[in-house]
Design a protein around this motif. Structure first.
Motif, short mmCIF file in Angstrom:
data_model
loop_
_atom_site.label_atom_id
_atom_site.label_comp_id
_atom_site.label_asym_id
_atom_site.label_seq_id
_atom_site.Cartn_x
_atom_site.Cartn_y
_atom_site.Cartn_z
N HIS A 96 1.15 -55.08 -28.47
CA HIS A 96 1.08 -55.00 -27.01
C HIS A 96 2.37 -54.34 -26.53
CE1 HIS A 96 -2.26 -57.88 -26.82
NE2 HIS A 96 -1.65 -58.45 -27.82
N VAL A 97 2.25 -53.42 -25.59
CA VAL A 97 3.44 -52.74 -25.07
C VAL A 97 3.39 -52.69 -23.55
CG1 VAL A 97 3.72 -51.29 -27.12
CG2 VAL A 97 2.32 -50.47 -25.24
N ASP A 98 4.55 -52.62 -22.95
CA ASP A 98 4.64 -52.43 -21.50
C ASP A 98 6.05 -51.98 -21.16
OD1 ASP A 98 3.78 -52.26 -18.91
OD2 ASP A 98 3.22 -54.36 -18.73
N GLY A 99 6.22 -51.56 -19.94
CA GLY A 99 7.52 -51.11 -19.48
C GLY A 99 7.72 -51.42 -18.01
N ALA A 100 8.98 -51.44 -17.62
CA ALA A 100 9.34 -51.70 -16.22
C ALA A 100 10.48 -50.77 -15.85
CB ALA A 100 9.76 -53.15 -16.04
N ILE A 101 10.46 -50.33 -14.59
CA ILE A 101 11.49 -49.43 -14.09
C ILE A 101 12.37 -50.15 -13.09
CG2 ILE A 101 11.91 -47.32 -12.77
CD1 ILE A 101 9.25 -46.28 -13.85
N PHE A 102 13.68 -49.95 -13.21
CA PHE A 102 14.66 -50.49 -12.27
C PHE A 102 15.35 -49.29 -11.62
CE2 PHE A 102 14.11 -53.35 -15.86
CZ PHE A 102 13.67 -54.49 -15.20
N GLU A 103 14.73 -48.77 -10.55
CA GLU A 103 15.19 -47.53 -9.92
C GLU A 103 16.63 -47.61 -9.46
OE1 GLU A 103 12.53 -46.22 -6.89
OE2 GLU A 103 10.84 -46.07 -8.26
N ASP A 104 17.03 -48.74 -8.90
CA ASP A 104 18.38 -48.86 -8.37
C ASP A 104 19.44 -48.76 -9.47
OD1 ASP A 104 17.40 -51.33 -9.32
OD2 ASP A 104 18.90 -52.44 -8.17
N GLN A 105 19.05 -48.97 -10.72
CA GLN A 105 19.98 -48.91 -11.84
C GLN A 105 19.77 -47.66 -12.70
OE1 GLN A 105 19.54 -52.55 -14.08
NE2 GLN A 105 19.55 -53.78 -12.24
N ASP A 106 18.80 -46.81 -12.31
CA ASP A 106 18.43 -45.63 -13.09
C ASP A 106 18.17 -46.03 -14.54
OD1 ASP A 106 17.80 -42.94 -13.43
OD2 ASP A 106 19.83 -42.46 -14.10
N ARG A 107 17.40 -47.10 -14.69
CA ARG A 107 17.16 -47.67 -16.00
C ARG A 107 15.75 -48.22 -16.07
NH1 ARG A 107 21.42 -51.97 -18.11
NH2 ARG A 107 22.54 -50.71 -16.64
N ALA A 108 15.28 -48.35 -17.28
CA ALA A 108 13.97 -48.96 -17.52
C ALA A 108 14.11 -49.91 -18.70
CB ALA A 108 12.93 -47.89 -17.82
N SER A 109 13.08 -50.69 -18.90
CA SER A 109 13.04 -51.59 -20.04
C SER A 109 11.64 -51.52 -20.64
CB SER A 109 13.35 -53.02 -19.58
OG SER A 109 13.32 -53.91 -20.68
N VAL A 110 11.59 -51.50 -21.96
CA VAL A 110 10.30 -51.50 -22.64
C VAL A 110 10.20 -52.77 -23.46
CG1 VAL A 110 10.07 -48.99 -22.72
CG2 VAL A 110 11.22 -50.16 -24.60
N GLY A 111 8.98 -53.28 -23.57
CA GLY A 111 8.75 -54.50 -24.33
C GLY A 111 7.61 -54.30 -25.31
N MET A 112 7.75 -54.95 -26.47
CA MET A 112 6.75 -54.84 -27.51
C MET A 112 6.50 -56.22 -28.12
SD MET A 112 8.99 -51.67 -28.05
CE MET A 112 10.23 -52.82 -27.97
N LEU A 113 5.25 -56.49 -28.43
CA LEU A 113 4.86 -57.76 -29.03
C LEU A 113 3.82 -57.47 -30.11
CD1 LEU A 113 4.74 -60.95 -28.94
CD2 LEU A 113 2.89 -60.65 -27.31
N LEU A 114 4.11 -57.86 -31.35
CA LEU A 114 3.18 -57.64 -32.46
C LEU A 114 2.64 -58.98 -32.95
CD1 LEU A 114 2.01 -55.49 -34.46
CD2 LEU A 114 3.89 -56.14 -36.00
#
Length: 153
Positions: free
Chosen positions: A41-59
Motif C-alpha cells: 500500500h502506498v500514499d503520499g502527502a504534500i506540505f506546501e508551506d514547507q516545500d516538502r512531501a512525505s511518502v508512506g509504504m506498507l507491505l
C-alpha cells in the motif's frame, strides 16, 4: 404536522447515515491478496508551506502480517501525482532487494493506476517517473498495480 415532519426527517437522517456507514465499511476492509502474494500500500502527502512531501509504504503478506511500514520525506515535490508515483518508486526500491516474486501494489489514485497499467509510453507530465516505476516493476516477476479507494488501507 410538525411532529410528523420531525419524525420524517429523523427517519431520513438514519437511513442516509446507515447507507453512508455501509458504503464506508464496504470500502474500508483490507482485502488480503492471494496465497503467497504480498501487497504494498502506498500514499503520499504534500506540505506546501514547507516545500516538502512525505511518502508512506506498507507491505503485508496474505495473512495481513506487516513486513515493513515506513515513510520518507521528499523535498521539492508539490504535485499530488508526483508524490504518489514517488511512493510507489520508494516502495519498489525496498521490495526488490527482498526477492519478492509476486506483488500487488495498491494506490488510491485511479489515474496513476491507469498510467502504470498502460502499455504505451506515458506522455504525461510525470512520464519520466512513470517510466522509472515501470522499469522497477519489471524486476519483480509478477507485479500488478491496482486501484483501492481511500478507505481501503
Amino acid at each position: 404536522m410538525a411532529i410528523d415532519k420531525a419524525l420524517s426527517i429523523t427517519v431520513e437522517y438514519k437511513e442516509v447515515r446507515d447507507v453512508r456507514h455501509l458504503r464506508k465499511t464496504k470500502y474500508s476492509c483490507w482485502q488480503p491478496p492471494s496465497l503467497g502474494v504480498l501487497k504494498l500500500h502506498v500514499d503520499g502527502a504534500i506540505f506546501e508551506d514547507q516545500d516538502r512531501a512525505s511518502v508512506g509504504m506498507l507491505l503485508r503478506n496474505d495473512r495481513g502480517v506487516v513486513l515493513f511500514s515506513t515513510s520518507k520525506k521528499e523535498n521539492g515535490v508539490n504535485d499530488p501525482m508526483g508524490v504518489k508515483l514517488l511512493a510507489i518508486l520508494r516502495g519498489l526500491q525496498l521490495c526488490i532487494p527482498m526477492g519478492i516474486l509476486d506483488l500487488v501494489i495498491e494506490s488510491d489514485s485511479l489515474m496513476l493506476v491507469g498510467e502504470l497499467n498502460n502499455i504505451s509510453e506515458s506522455r504525461s507530465a510525470w512520464g519520466h517517473l512513470v517510466h522509472e516505476v515501470k522499469e522497477l516493476m519489471k524486476r519483480i516477476p509478477r507485479c500488478l498495480v491496482q486501484h483501492k479507494g481511500r478507505y481501503g488501507k
